[in-house]
Enzyme design. Structure first.
Site, mmCIF file in Angstrom:
data_model
loop_
_atom_site.group_PDB
_atom_site.id
_atom_site.type_symbol
_atom_site.label_atom_id
_atom_site.label_comp_id
_atom_site.label_asym_id
_atom_site.label_seq_id
_atom_site.Cartn_x
_atom_site.Cartn_y
_atom_site.Cartn_z
ATOM 1 N N LYS A 1 0.858 -1.196 0.000
ATOM 2 C CA LYS A 1 0.000 0.000 0.000
ATOM 3 C C LYS A 1 0.889 1.240 0.000
ATOM 4 O O LYS A 1 0.997 1.965 0.989
ATOM 5 C CB LYS A 1 -0.936 -0.022 1.206
ATOM 6 C CG LYS A 1 -2.108 0.931 1.100
ATOM 7 C CD LYS A 1 -3.019 0.798 2.304
ATOM 8 C CE LYS A 1 -4.228 1.699 2.156
ATOM 9 N NZ LYS A 1 -5.105 1.660 3.351
ATOM 10 N N GLY B 1 -9.746 -4.425 1.014
ATOM 11 C CA GLY B 1 -9.702 -3.007 1.313
ATOM 12 C C GLY B 1 -8.408 -2.335 0.900
ATOM 13 O O GLY B 1 -8.412 -1.164 0.490
ATOM 14 N N THR C 1 -13.491 -8.927 0.579
ATOM 15 C CA THR C 1 -13.246 -9.357 1.953
ATOM 16 C C THR C 1 -14.320 -8.747 2.853
ATOM 17 O O THR C 1 -14.956 -7.745 2.505
ATOM 18 C CB THR C 1 -11.865 -8.904 2.454
ATOM 19 O OG1 THR C 1 -11.824 -7.457 2.469
ATOM 20 C CG2 THR C 1 -10.763 -9.447 1.566
ATOM 21 N N LYS D 1 -12.885 7.593 1.207
ATOM 22 C CA LYS D 1 -11.464 7.821 1.478
ATOM 23 C C LYS D 1 -10.599 6.836 0.699
ATOM 24 O O LYS D 1 -10.949 5.671 0.528
ATOM 25 C CB LYS D 1 -11.182 7.693 2.980
ATOM 26 C CG LYS D 1 -11.798 8.805 3.798
ATOM 27 C CD LYS D 1 -11.144 8.978 5.159
ATOM 28 C CE LYS D 1 -11.346 7.804 6.063
ATOM 29 N NZ LYS D 1 -10.856 8.081 7.441
ATOM 30 N N LYS E 1 0.526 5.055 8.585
ATOM 31 C CA LYS E 1 -0.576 4.457 7.848
ATOM 32 C C LYS E 1 -1.436 5.542 7.205
ATOM 33 O O LYS E 1 -1.829 6.514 7.851
ATOM 34 C CB LYS E 1 -1.423 3.589 8.784
ATOM 35 C CG LYS E 1 -2.490 2.781 8.063
ATOM 36 C CD LYS E 1 -3.091 1.749 8.977
ATOM 37 C CE LYS E 1 -4.245 1.031 8.288
ATOM 38 N NZ LYS E 1 -3.784 0.262 7.111
ATOM 39 N N ALA F 1 -16.981 -16.821 1.093
ATOM 40 C CA ALA F 1 -16.866 -18.277 1.263
ATOM 41 C C ALA F 1 -15.446 -18.765 1.038
ATOM 42 O O ALA F 1 -15.062 -19.828 1.541
ATOM 43 C CB ALA F 1 -17.827 -18.988 0.314
ATOM 44 N N HIS G 1 -5.266 -5.409 9.808
ATOM 45 C CA HIS G 1 -5.841 -4.145 10.277
ATOM 46 C C HIS G 1 -6.841 -4.377 11.418
ATOM 47 O O HIS G 1 -6.786 -3.710 12.457
ATOM 48 C CB HIS G 1 -6.528 -3.425 9.117
ATOM 49 C CG HIS G 1 -7.259 -2.193 9.527
ATOM 50 N ND1 HIS G 1 -6.623 -1.039 9.919
ATOM 51 C CD2 HIS G 1 -8.598 -1.930 9.633
ATOM 52 C CE1 HIS G 1 -7.522 -0.112 10.230
ATOM 53 N NE2 HIS G 1 -8.719 -0.632 10.066
#
Length: 400
Positions: free
Chosen positions: A102, A132, A157, A169, A178, A198, A294
Site C-alpha cells: 500500500k 480493502g 473481503t 477515502k 498508515k 466463502a 488491520h
C-alpha cells in the site's frame, strides 16, 4: 465605410486607481453513488456489474480491471467469462497486494496501466476487485490520474465490504505512517457480493468482524447482542449465505457505518465515533512483529480503550469484561508485546496532529454509545494496560 479612430491620449488611457482586489469562489460538487448487496454478482445472467461498467451487450466497452492476485486465482475464469458475455473489453492488471504494497510506488503501477491502455478520462471506468487495501490503492491512483477518473469498487473481503470499501477515502502508507497520503474520492458505485467470503480463511473473516464489533460498541447495542448470539457460527460459508443471521449482522453494520459517514464525508467534523479503535492501532499495525491485520490491530486498540472507559466509569466492569470476551471469542487479540506505554504515547501524539490539535478520543460508554475525551493522561494508559494484564491473568487462572 471604414473609420479610423485616433489613439487615446496618455491621459485618456490611464486606468482608474487600483482598489484592493478580492474575489469570492463558492462552489460545491455533489456525491452520488450506491452501495448494493448483490448475490451472484459474477453470474452472466446478473446485469448489475455490467450496468455499473456501462456494458449493454450491444456496444463494446473498454474497462481497466485491477484485481488482487489471490482473487484472480479463485475467480479469474468467472470474471473473464462475465466480461466476455457482456462485451466488455477488459484490460487486466493483476497485483500482489497486502499492507506492505500500500505505497505510492504501487499506486503508480496502476497509473501506468491506465496510461498504457489510453484510458478515456470520463467514460472508461476502472474496476477494483479485491480487499480493502486494493480498493484504497486503486481509488488513490484514480484520484491522481488526470485529476480524477471514475472507478468501481467490488470488495471481496469482509473488511472491504463493511468498512474500507464503502466510503470515499483512499490512501497509501508513507514514511512509516498508515494512510499518510490520501484523498477523498468517491467511487462510481460499490457492489458487495457476500459469496466472495466463502473463499476467505477464518483469520481474514475475523479481521472484518473487528470493525463490526467497533460499530456495536459505540453505536448499536442490539448489534452487540446479535454478535454475542452468532459468535459461534461465523464460518466463511455462513457469512456467504443469503438471508441468514450473519446477513442481517452485515447489513446492520453497513447501515450504521454509512449513517456516520454520509453527513461527514470530508471529515469537516473531526470528532468521529467511527474512529473508535483507530487511535493507537495505526502505530501497532505498522510495528507489530509478526504482522497484524488491520482488524487485529483495531481489536487490540479497542481492548485498551475498554480499559480506559472502565477506568473513567463510562462502562461498568461487567460491560468491559463482556466486551473483551466477545473480542476474544471472535478470534481476535486483545494484547500485543509492541503495545507498550511509549508506543501508545507516540500514537496518541500522532492522533492529536491528525485531529487538528485535540485528542478527540472516542470511547464506549455505555454499550452502544460514544463519548469523546480530550484530557487523557499517561497514567490512564498505564492503568488500562494493567487492567488488560489483570483480565488475562484471571481468565488463565479460571481455565487452568
Amino acid at each position: 465605410m471604414n473609420t479610423i479612430t485616433a489613439p487615446l491620449s496618455s491621459a485618456e488611457a490611464t486606468l482608474p486607481a487600483r482598489r484592493p482586489a478580492a474575489w469570492h469562489v463558492d462552489a460545491s460538487q455533489p456525491v452520488h453513488f450506491s452501495v448494493r448487496i448483490a448475490h451472484g454478482l459474477l453470474e452472466p445472467a446478473n446485469p448489475l456489474l455490467a450496468q455499473q461498467c456501462g456494458g449493454t451487450r450491444h456496444t463494446p466497452q473498454r474497462r481497466l480491471v485491477v484485481v488482487d492476485r489471490n482473487v484472480d486465482a479463485l475467480y479469474g475464469e468467472a470474471l473473464r467469462r462475465y466480461f466476455d458475455h457482456w462485451r466488455i473489453q477488459a484490460t487486466w492488471q493483476v497485483l500482489d497486494i497486502d499492507e506492505s504494497h500500500k505505497t505510492l510506488e504501487h499506486a503508480l503501477v496502476i497509473v501506468q496501466a491506465m496510461e498504457r491502455m489510453g484510458l478515456l478520462r470520463r467514460h472508461e471506468t476502472v474496476v477494483a476487485i479485491g480487499g480493502g487495501v486494493l480498493t484504497d490503492l486503486v481509488g488513490f491512483a484514480c484520484s491522481l490520474y488526470r485529476r480524477g477518473v471514475p472507478y468501481l469498487r467490488v470488495p471481496t473481503t469482509l473488511m472491504g465490504q463493511i468498512d474500507a470499501g464503502i466510503g470515499i477515502k483512499t490512501g497509501v502508507n508513507q514514511g512509516g505512517h498508515k494512510n499518510r497520503l490520501g484523498s477523498y474520492f468517491a467511487p462510481a458505485g460499490v457492489l458487495i457480493d457476500p459469496g466472495f467470503l466463502a473463499s476467505l480463511d477464518q483469520r481474514h473473516l475475523n479481521n472484518g468482524v473487528a470493525e463490526i464489533i467497533k460499530m456495536a460498541l459505540i453505536d448499536d447495542e442490539q448489534l452487540f447482542h446479535a454478535l454475542e448470539n452468532t459468535v459461534g457460527h461465523m464460518a466463511p460459508g455462513a457469512w456467504a449465505a443469503p438471508g441468514g443471521p450473519l446477513a442481517a449482522v452485515m447489513e446492520r453494520a453497513i447501515n450504521g457505518m454509512l449513517a456516520h459517514l454520509i453527513p461527514n464525508l470530508w471529515e469537516q467534523e473531526l470528532s468521529r465515533s467511527v474512529d473508535f479503535g483507530h487511535t493507537f492501532s495505526p502505530a501497532l499495525e505498522l510495528h507489530a512483529k509478526p504482522v497484524l491485520l488491520h482488524g487485529e490491530a483495531v481489536a487490540v486498540d479497542m481492548a485498551l480503550s475498554l480499559g480506559l472507559a472502565t477506568g473513567r466509569g463510562y462502562l461498568s466492569q461487567d460491560e468491559g469484561v463482556r466486551a473483551l470476551r466477545l473480542i476474544e471469542r471472535c478470534g481476535l487479540p486483545i494484547q500485543n508485546p509492541v503495545f507498550n506505554l511509549a508506543l501508545l504515547q507516540q500514537a496518541l501524539a500522532q492522533a492529536v496532529q491528525h485531529r487538528d490539535g485535540q485528542q478527540r478520543l472516542p470511547l464506549p460508554g455505555p454499550l452502544g454509545h460514544c463519548v469523546f475525551v480530550n484530557d487523557l493522561r499517561p497514567e490512564e494508559l498505564a492503568n488500562a494496560l494493567a487492567w488488560l494484564t489483570h483480565y488475562r491473568a484471571s481468565t488463565e487462572r479460571l481455565s487452568a
